[in-house]
Design an enzyme around this catalytic site. Structure first.
Site, mmCIF file in Angstrom:
data_model
loop_
_atom_site.group_PDB
_atom_site.id
_atom_site.type_symbol
_atom_site.label_atom_id
_atom_site.label_comp_id
_atom_site.label_asym_id
_atom_site.label_seq_id
_atom_site.Cartn_x
_atom_site.Cartn_y
_atom_site.Cartn_z
ATOM 1 N N ASP A 281 0.826 -1.216 0.000
ATOM 2 C CA ASP A 281 0.000 0.000 0.000
ATOM 3 C C ASP A 281 0.856 1.260 0.000
ATOM 4 O OD1 ASP A 281 -2.308 -1.374 -0.047
ATOM 5 O OD2 ASP A 281 -2.831 -1.074 2.054
ATOM 6 N N LYS B 200 -4.155 2.626 -2.461
ATOM 7 C CA LYS B 200 -5.273 3.525 -2.765
ATOM 8 C C LYS B 200 -4.877 4.865 -2.189
ATOM 9 C CE LYS B 200 -8.289 -0.240 -1.801
ATOM 10 N NZ LYS B 200 -7.489 -0.817 -0.731
ATOM 11 N N MET C 138 -8.042 8.754 9.370
ATOM 12 C CA MET C 138 -8.566 9.234 8.076
ATOM 13 C C MET C 138 -9.505 10.423 8.231
ATOM 14 S SD MET C 138 -9.422 5.576 6.267
ATOM 15 C CE MET C 138 -10.077 4.784 7.707
HETATM 16 N N1 SAH Z 1 -4.011 0.210 9.211
HETATM 17 C C1 SAH Z 1 -3.527 1.542 9.462
HETATM 18 C C2 SAH Z 1 -4.586 2.588 9.220
HETATM 19 C C3 SAH Z 1 -4.969 2.698 7.771
HETATM 20 S S1 SAH Z 1 -6.140 3.952 7.509
HETATM 21 C C4 SAH Z 1 -2.996 1.624 10.899
HETATM 22 O O1 SAH Z 1 -3.164 0.668 11.658
HETATM 23 O O2 SAH Z 1 -2.405 2.638 11.242
HETATM 24 C C5 SAH Z 1 -5.116 5.295 7.023
HETATM 25 C C6 SAH Z 1 -5.062 6.325 8.114
HETATM 26 O O3 SAH Z 1 -4.144 5.927 9.121
HETATM 27 C C7 SAH Z 1 -4.561 7.666 7.663
HETATM 28 O O4 SAH Z 1 -5.587 8.437 7.059
HETATM 29 C C8 SAH Z 1 -4.135 8.276 8.974
HETATM 30 O O5 SAH Z 1 -5.241 8.715 9.725
HETATM 31 C C9 SAH Z 1 -3.558 7.061 9.684
HETATM 32 N N2 SAH Z 1 -2.090 6.970 9.549
HETATM 33 C C10 SAH Z 1 -1.392 5.976 8.987
HETATM 34 N N3 SAH Z 1 -0.066 6.184 9.121
HETATM 35 C C11 SAH Z 1 0.062 7.343 9.784
HETATM 36 C C12 SAH Z 1 1.174 8.096 10.268
HETATM 37 N N4 SAH Z 1 2.427 7.700 10.082
HETATM 38 N N5 SAH Z 1 0.916 9.248 10.923
HETATM 39 C C13 SAH Z 1 -0.331 9.670 11.157
HETATM 40 N N6 SAH Z 1 -1.420 8.997 10.731
HETATM 41 C C14 SAH Z 1 -1.228 7.848 10.076
#
Ligand code: SAH
Length: 266
Positions: free
Chosen positions: A42, A64, A180
């Protein structure tokens, strides 16, 4: 004499790649990346992880990008199936934890329905990294006995707004983390206030948690949207609502070494 070749069975590893810093992957995640024949990854994963793959491993971007879908989930399912059926070891690499807002559950159901072996490798979810790296303890004995993970963007939210139980969220006494949600930040703050939460409640937005370019903005429900705009916060970012945000000033340790880290990669 017949030579019997061992038939290797394809398997899919639905794997969490952690929040960004390459040091935050689990040992199991590293091991499966190293053994993979194919990696479907991803957009939120640190590309340096792909350097661990063995020579000749196929690396396929299936990300995506926020708010526009490039490759559909159905296509990803079919690719996982096709590769596993040809006996390959397939790593499905996802940011953070694969089962938290990552559709890993849907992929596992699909694989089970198609009798494909799989393993799920957990990852450090971004909110835990945001808490640690921004110095915001998501729970605290005095200030937050509960923790809620909420999506700040749903299938229908572009059209109808976020149709949550806002009075419940507004009254929630623990910490709420919205994934998100940064583009819906105005709406989230306004809905919480409308539903009865004080406009002075503390809130933080953490962008790029655990990476050298991490940014943290703190404020209140009343002023956070303007502050985030002024600081040009983009994605990926998390929203943290709760009293625990007050600890950021005191225990934020990462900003002191960020400059050094930035210089190292420059
Ligand atoms: N599975 C992922 C989440 C995926 S949804 C997890 O467990 O973190 C994608 C969202 O995750 C983004 O829109 C943001 O809100 C958050 N996100 C992912 N990586 C991030 C990071 N390094 N810093 C801040 N937010 C993050």
């Amino acid at each position: 004499m017949n030579i019997v070749t061992a038939h290797t069975k394809g398997k899919v590893y639905i794997t969490g790649a952690g929040p960004g810093d390459i040091n935050l992957l689990t040992l199991r995640a590293k091991a499966v990346v190293e053994l993979a024949d194919v990696i479907l990854y991803d957009n939120l994963i640190n590309p340096a992880i792909l350097d661990w793959a063995k020579p000749g491993a196929e690396k396929i971007f299936v990300g995506k990008l926020p708010y526009c879908s490039v490759i559909t989930q159905e296509t990803i399912h079919l690719w996982l199936l096709d590769h596993a059926r040809t006996g390959k070891q397939v790593v499905r690499l996802k940011g953070g934890d694969p089962l938290l807002f990552g559709r890993g559950g849907e992929e596992a159901v699909f694989l089970r329905e198609n009798q494909i072996d799989f393993e799920i490798v957990p990852g450090v979810t971004s909110s835990l990294a945001a808490g640690s790296y921004a110095g915001i303890p998501l729970t605290h004995r005095d200030d937050a006995q509960m923790l809620l993970f909420v999506t700040g963007h749903t299938k229908r939210s572009n059209k109808t707004g976020l149709d949550f139980d806002w009075p419940m969220l507004a009254a929630f006494s623990g910490t709420i983390v919205f994934y998100m949600g940064v583009r819906n930040l105005d709406q989230i703050a306004a809905r919480l206030i409308d539903a009865g939460r004080s406009a002075d409640s503390l809130i933080a937005v953490v962008e790029n948690a655990s990476l050298p370019q991490q940014k943290t903005v703190t404020g209140t429900l009343r002023n956070i949207a303007a502050k985030v705009l002024a600081e040009e916060i983009g994605t990926p970012a998390l929203i943290i609502v709760g009293e625990v945000v007050k600890y950021h000033q005191q225990i934020n340790w990462f900003s002191a070494i960020q400059e050094q880290l930035k210089q190292q990669i420059a």
